[in-house]
Design a protein around this motif. Structure first.
Motif, PDB file in Angstrom:
ATOM      1  N   ASP A   1      11.440   1.774   2.281  1.00  0.00           N
ATOM      2  CA  ASP A   1      10.489   2.880   2.221  1.00  0.00           C
ATOM      3  C   ASP A   1       9.590   2.853   3.464  1.00  0.00           C
ATOM      4  O   ASP A   1       8.947   1.837   3.772  1.00  0.00           O
ATOM      5  CB  ASP A   1       9.630   2.751   0.962  1.00  0.00           C
ATOM      6  CG  ASP A   1       8.652   3.895   0.829  1.00  0.00           C
ATOM      7  OD1 ASP A   1       9.074   5.032   0.591  1.00  0.00           O
ATOM      8  OD2 ASP A   1       7.427   3.642   0.990  1.00  0.00           O
ATOM      9  N   TYR A  53       6.782   4.393   4.214  1.00  0.00           N
ATOM     10  CA  TYR A  53       5.343   4.236   3.958  1.00  0.00           C
ATOM     11  C   TYR A  53       5.001   2.779   3.648  1.00  0.00           C
ATOM     12  O   TYR A  53       4.044   2.217   4.196  1.00  0.00           O
ATOM     13  CB  TYR A  53       4.933   5.132   2.802  1.00  0.00           C
ATOM     14  CG  TYR A  53       3.508   4.930   2.339  1.00  0.00           C
ATOM     15  CD1 TYR A  53       2.445   5.452   3.067  1.00  0.00           C
ATOM     16  CD2 TYR A  53       3.223   4.207   1.184  1.00  0.00           C
ATOM     17  CE1 TYR A  53       1.137   5.258   2.669  1.00  0.00           C
ATOM     18  CE2 TYR A  53       1.923   4.007   0.771  1.00  0.00           C
ATOM     19  CZ  TYR A  53       0.881   4.543   1.513  1.00  0.00           C
ATOM     20  OH  TYR A  53      -0.412   4.339   1.108  1.00  0.00           O
ATOM     21  N   HIS A  54       5.810   2.164   2.803  1.00  0.00           N
ATOM     22  CA  HIS A  54       5.582   0.759   2.444  1.00  0.00           C
ATOM     23  C   HIS A  54       5.729  -0.142   3.672  1.00  0.00           C
ATOM     24  O   HIS A  54       4.942  -1.077   3.871  1.00  0.00           O
ATOM     25  CB  HIS A  54       6.578   0.347   1.364  1.00  0.00           C
ATOM     26  CG  HIS A  54       6.472  -1.085   0.946  1.00  0.00           C
ATOM     27  ND1 HIS A  54       5.382  -1.583   0.254  1.00  0.00           N
ATOM     28  CD2 HIS A  54       7.318  -2.143   1.132  1.00  0.00           C
ATOM     29  CE1 HIS A  54       5.562  -2.872   0.028  1.00  0.00           C
ATOM     30  NE2 HIS A  54       6.732  -3.234   0.547  1.00  0.00           N
ATOM     31  N   MET A  74       5.237   0.646   6.893  1.00  0.00           N
ATOM     32  CA  MET A  74       4.104   0.800   7.806  1.00  0.00           C
ATOM     33  C   MET A  74       2.830   0.201   7.223  1.00  0.00           C
ATOM     34  O   MET A  74       1.995  -0.336   7.963  1.00  0.00           O
ATOM     35  CB  MET A  74       3.887   2.281   8.141  1.00  0.00           C
ATOM     36  CG  MET A  74       2.787   2.523   9.160  1.00  0.00           C
ATOM     37  SD  MET A  74       2.727   4.224   9.781  1.00  0.00           S
ATOM     38  CE  MET A  74       4.173   4.222  10.843  1.00  0.00           C
ATOM     39  N   CYS A  75       2.663   0.269   5.912  1.00  0.00           N
ATOM     40  CA  CYS A  75       1.490  -0.350   5.278  1.00  0.00           C
ATOM     41  C   CYS A  75       1.426  -1.835   5.576  1.00  0.00           C
ATOM     42  O   CYS A  75       0.371  -2.370   5.920  1.00  0.00           O
ATOM     43  CB  CYS A  75       1.523  -0.127   3.762  1.00  0.00           C
ATOM     44  SG  CYS A  75       0.859   1.444   3.220  1.00  0.00           S
ATOM     45  N   ALA A  91      -2.593   0.091   6.098  1.00  0.00           N
ATOM     46  CA  ALA A  91      -2.548   1.218   5.163  1.00  0.00           C
ATOM     47  C   ALA A  91      -3.133   2.482   5.768  1.00  0.00           C
ATOM     48  O   ALA A  91      -2.702   3.596   5.458  1.00  0.00           O
ATOM     49  CB  ALA A  91      -3.289   0.849   3.877  1.00  0.00           C
ATOM     50  N   ALA A 113      -0.583   4.245   7.850  1.00  0.00           N
ATOM     51  CA  ALA A 113       0.456   4.763   6.960  1.00  0.00           C
ATOM     52  C   ALA A 113      -0.022   6.021   6.235  1.00  0.00           C
ATOM     53  O   ALA A 113       0.740   6.977   6.063  1.00  0.00           O
ATOM     54  CB  ALA A 113       0.861   3.688   5.957  1.00  0.00           C
ATOM     55  N   GLU A 114      -1.277   6.014   5.813  1.00  0.00           N
ATOM     56  CA  GLU A 114      -1.832   7.199   5.148  1.00  0.00           C
ATOM     57  C   GLU A 114      -1.805   8.398   6.080  1.00  0.00           C
ATOM     58  O   GLU A 114      -1.430   9.504   5.688  1.00  0.00           O
ATOM     59  CB  GLU A 114      -3.267   6.913   4.707  1.00  0.00           C
ATOM     60  CG  GLU A 114      -3.385   5.958   3.529  1.00  0.00           C
ATOM     61  CD  GLU A 114      -3.117   6.643   2.201  1.00  0.00           C
ATOM     62  OE1 GLU A 114      -3.137   7.891   2.172  1.00  0.00           O
ATOM     63  OE2 GLU A 114      -2.880   5.939   1.203  1.00  0.00           O
ATOM     64  N   THR A 150       0.101   8.898   8.602  1.00  0.00           N
ATOM     65  CA  THR A 150       1.441   9.263   9.065  1.00  0.00           C
ATOM     66  C   THR A 150       2.292   9.898   7.973  1.00  0.00           C
ATOM     67  O   THR A 150       2.991  10.894   8.226  1.00  0.00           O
ATOM     68  CB  THR A 150       2.157   8.021   9.618  1.00  0.00           C
ATOM     69  OG1 THR A 150       1.347   7.416  10.638  1.00  0.00           O
ATOM     70  CG2 THR A 150       3.506   8.396  10.206  1.00  0.00           C
ATOM     71  N   TYR A 151       2.217   9.358   6.748  1.00  0.00           N
ATOM     72  CA  TYR A 151       3.176   9.761   5.722  1.00  0.00           C
ATOM     73  C   TYR A 151       2.566  10.481   4.522  1.00  0.00           C
ATOM     74  O   TYR A 151       3.304  11.084   3.755  1.00  0.00           O
ATOM     75  CB  TYR A 151       3.958   8.533   5.220  1.00  0.00           C
ATOM     76  CG  TYR A 151       4.857   7.933   6.272  1.00  0.00           C
ATOM     77  CD1 TYR A 151       6.030   8.565   6.646  1.00  0.00           C
ATOM     78  CD2 TYR A 151       4.526   6.737   6.898  1.00  0.00           C
ATOM     79  CE1 TYR A 151       6.864   8.021   7.608  1.00  0.00           C
ATOM     80  CE2 TYR A 151       5.352   6.177   7.868  1.00  0.00           C
ATOM     81  CZ  TYR A 151       6.514   6.831   8.220  1.00  0.00           C
ATOM     82  OH  TYR A 151       7.327   6.297   9.178  1.00  0.00           O
ATOM     83  N   LYS A 152       1.259  10.398   4.340  1.00  0.00           N
ATOM     84  CA  LYS A 152       0.656  11.024   3.173  1.00  0.00           C
ATOM     85  C   LYS A 152       0.114  12.406   3.531  1.00  0.00           C
ATOM     86  O   LYS A 152      -0.409  12.614   4.614  1.00  0.00           O
ATOM     87  CB  LYS A 152      -0.473  10.150   2.613  1.00  0.00           C
ATOM     88  CG  LYS A 152       0.013   8.828   2.027  1.00  0.00           C
ATOM     89  CD  LYS A 152       0.941   9.054   0.847  1.00  0.00           C
ATOM     90  CE  LYS A 152       1.389   7.728   0.233  1.00  0.00           C
ATOM     91  NZ  LYS A 152       2.296   7.918  -0.891  1.00  0.00           N
TER      92      LYS A 152
END
Length: 609
Positions: free
Chosen positions: A191, A193-194, A196-197, A202, A205-206, A208-210
């Motif tokens: 995953d 997101y996981h 990159m976290c 985090a 990741a937030e 970039t992917y959220k």
């Protein structure tokens, strides 16, 4: 009980999964669609066929599309049959027309019943079904363990080093060594997101992917103003000596959300602080005519007045008590971005990016990073002073940015401002009783000073204003406000309660910012140490000490000698001098001595002796 094909997407507990192995004994093996390394064996009762995703129709090959379209038409005709006999007859008819087996049509009918779309009948890609893995479970476990414990860490090691560890672990266990490309595919299948976290944090990741939904909305002029700082991508030179570079300036900008008009600007050499925010805010509140004239800029900048809300980030410089009280005085509401939601400041961030791009037109630009700067000598090429850079920036705002069409507004910011002025809007004048000269004593920084006969002494300058005569020599220190960007005048509340503007009393006073003044003071001290005067000063100080030491030693020597002489005299006075025995007149020289008579009378004899 439905039949599931390998590679088919299914739903399990609300999550999208993929069939890995054909159903057997009422169970089916599935995996996570996002991470194929995690397998589950579940009952067929707990899974359902997932809705098929509709592909981009325009990207499908025309020949494949025509074949699927003919097959879909035949399947829909078969489904429309009312009786079993009629349905069988249509199977035979369409199989003959299409040149395919009856079983092919049966599969097409089943798929059309599930999802009535031509795209579900397109030929599937050949090869191994998605999600099927041929590595031994023990090897898969080693790969997953090494990636989780050794690769998904903050120090971000290279995957090639982790591959070596995986190969070594497989050799230790006597297992077949997987291909490097296979291991990389397992890492890519994790995953995102996981990953990159764990490797980059985090926060990134937030971003970039959220999804970041939400923005600041304003329909009226000066309803909401956003404010922020940035370090300009250009080096400046000293106004006293243009051959000396003094560093990069900080720019504070305020923009109106509804019209995209820049409402305030402040340029300084000091890092962002509550003072920078206050100075930009005062510039936003006041009319800009005098400000433009001081910079020699001609243009229309009609924005001034009290805004309803100021929207800021969560920096310490925006949380100062002085700023909060100043805004409360004028009835301005202060709001802060939600934590972890930088997109709420997107308007001011894009505006800053626009103007920093314009800095690349200037000599001495540093570019956005060291890589883009390359071999360009920014300090050596620097040519603009702080005042000249401020004038350049204001010209870019007033005569270029405000009059160009804005992509979001579909008109220029100046046109949008004029359009909103025709509609009922917020009151933009200063509150009742306020005068423009009251703002400096509300928002400007201040220092306590005495009013002397020579004026107010600050920054090695003397300031004076008519009306301060009553305070001369009273010994009371009073708050004197000043503009850090312009030291030719200061502000003080006079004896009558009005704000007085005290000007520099020197005729040759030149415009200079506080930061430039401090820099020049430091520069002069450094310069004085580099022309040999320090060596001369040190020599003079050493000579002074030698002179004092020699004089002191000589004086002490004289004191010691005088003390020794005085001691000798004292000891000589304390020794008794023997006196000469008095001789009778008869014993004087030249007289004869009669020895028959005693010199002293004999004592009388006692009775009975």
């Amino acid at each position: 009980m439905s039949a599931f094909d390998i590679g088919q997407d299914v739903l399990h507990q609300g999550m999208r999964m993929r069939v890995v192995d054909a159903p057997y004994n009422g169970m089916v093996t599935i995996c996570d669609a996002g991470n194929a390394s995690i397998l589950h064996q579940v009952s067929l009762k707990d899974v359902a066929v997932a809705p098929l995703a509709v592909p981009q129709v325009s990207s499908i090959d025309p020949i494949a599309w025509n074949g699927a379209e003919r097959c879909a038409t035949a399947a829909r005709d078969i489904i429309a049959a009312r009786t079993v006999a009629e349905r069988q007859a249509r199977y035979e008819k369409h199989a003959l027309e299409l040149g395919c087996a009856k079983r092919t049509l049966q599969r097409a009918v089943r798929r059309i019943r599930q999802f009535d779309a031509v795209s579900v009948l397109l030929p599937r890609r050949g090869g191994r079904p998605t999600g099927v893995r041929l590595l031994a479970p023990a090897v898969e476990e080693i790969i997953a363990h090494q990636l989780e414990k050794q690769w998904l860490v903050e120090n971000k090691p290279n995957l090639s080093d982790i591959i070596d560890q995986i190969e070594s672990a497989c050799r230790d266990e006597g297992l077949a060594i997987p291909c490097k490309a296979t291991i990389r595919k397992r890492a890519d299948a994790l995953d995102a997101y996981h990953t990159m976290c764990l490797r980059e944090g985090a926060k990134k990741a937030e971003y970039t992917y959220k999804p970041m939904v939400g923005h600041i909305h304003a329909a009226l002029a000066l309803e909401t103003v956003q404010i922020d700082h940035t370090l300009a991508d250009v080096m400046l030179v000293s106004s006293m000596d243009r051959t000396v570079s003094i560093g990069r300036p900080w720019v504070t900008l305020a923009v109106d959300v509804a019209t995209r008009m820049v409402v305030g600007v402040y340029v300084s050499l000091e890092s962002p602080s509550a003072v920078s925010v206050a100075m930009c805010l005062v510039n936003a509140l006041l009319p800009k005519d005098e400000f433009l004239a001081s910079l020699g800029i001609q243009g229309n900048w009609p924005v001034s007045g009290v805004m309803q809300t100021i929207h800021m980030d969560n920096g310490r410089d925006f949380h100062s008590e002085a700023l909060q009280r100043g805004c409360s005085q004028l009835g301005i509401d202060t709001q802060y971005r939600p934590v972890g939601s930088p997109h709420y400041g997107g308007i001011i961030e894009r505006l800053i990016g626009t103007f920093m791009g314009r800095c690349r037109l200037l000599p001495g630009t540093t570019q956005s990073n060291v890589v883009k700067k390359g071999d360009y000598d920014a300090e050596g090429e620097a040519a603009l002073t702080l005042r000249e850079f401020t004038a350049f920036l204001v010209n870019e705002i007033v005569n270029i940015y405000h009059v160009k069409e804005h992509r979001t507004l579909e008109m220029s910011p100046l046109q949008k401002w004029g359009e909103l002025q025709k509609q009922p809007s917020l009151s933009m004048a200063l509150p009742a009783g306020w005068e423009r000269w009251m703002l400096p004593t509300t928002f400007f920084p201040y220092e306590s000073r005495l009013v002397r006969r020579t004026g107010i002494q600050m920054f090695n300058r003397s300031y004076w204003a008519e009306g301060l005569e009553d305070w001369i020599g009273d010994g009371v220190q009073r708050a004197v406000s000043y503009d850090p960007g312009e030291l030719t005048k200061v502000y003080i509340v006079g004896p009558k309660g009005d704000v007085l503007v005290a000007h520099d009393t020197r005729e040759d006073a030149r415009a200079m910012s506080l930061q430039e003044y401090r820099w020049h003071q430091k520069y002069k001290r450094i310069l004085s140490r580099s022309d040999g005067s320090i060596e001369q000063l040190d020599q003079g100080l050493n000579t002074r000490q030698d002179f004092i030491k020699k004089a002191t030693n000589a004086t002490r020597k004289e004191h010691r000698q005088a003390a020794i002489a005085k001691g000798k005299q004292r000891r000589a006075a304390d020794v008794p001098v023997p006196q000469e025995t008095a001789q009778p007149q008869s014993q004087k020289a030249g007289a004869s001595i009669d020895f028959s008579t005693p010199a002293f009378p004999l004592p009388a004899r006692r009775k009975g002796a």
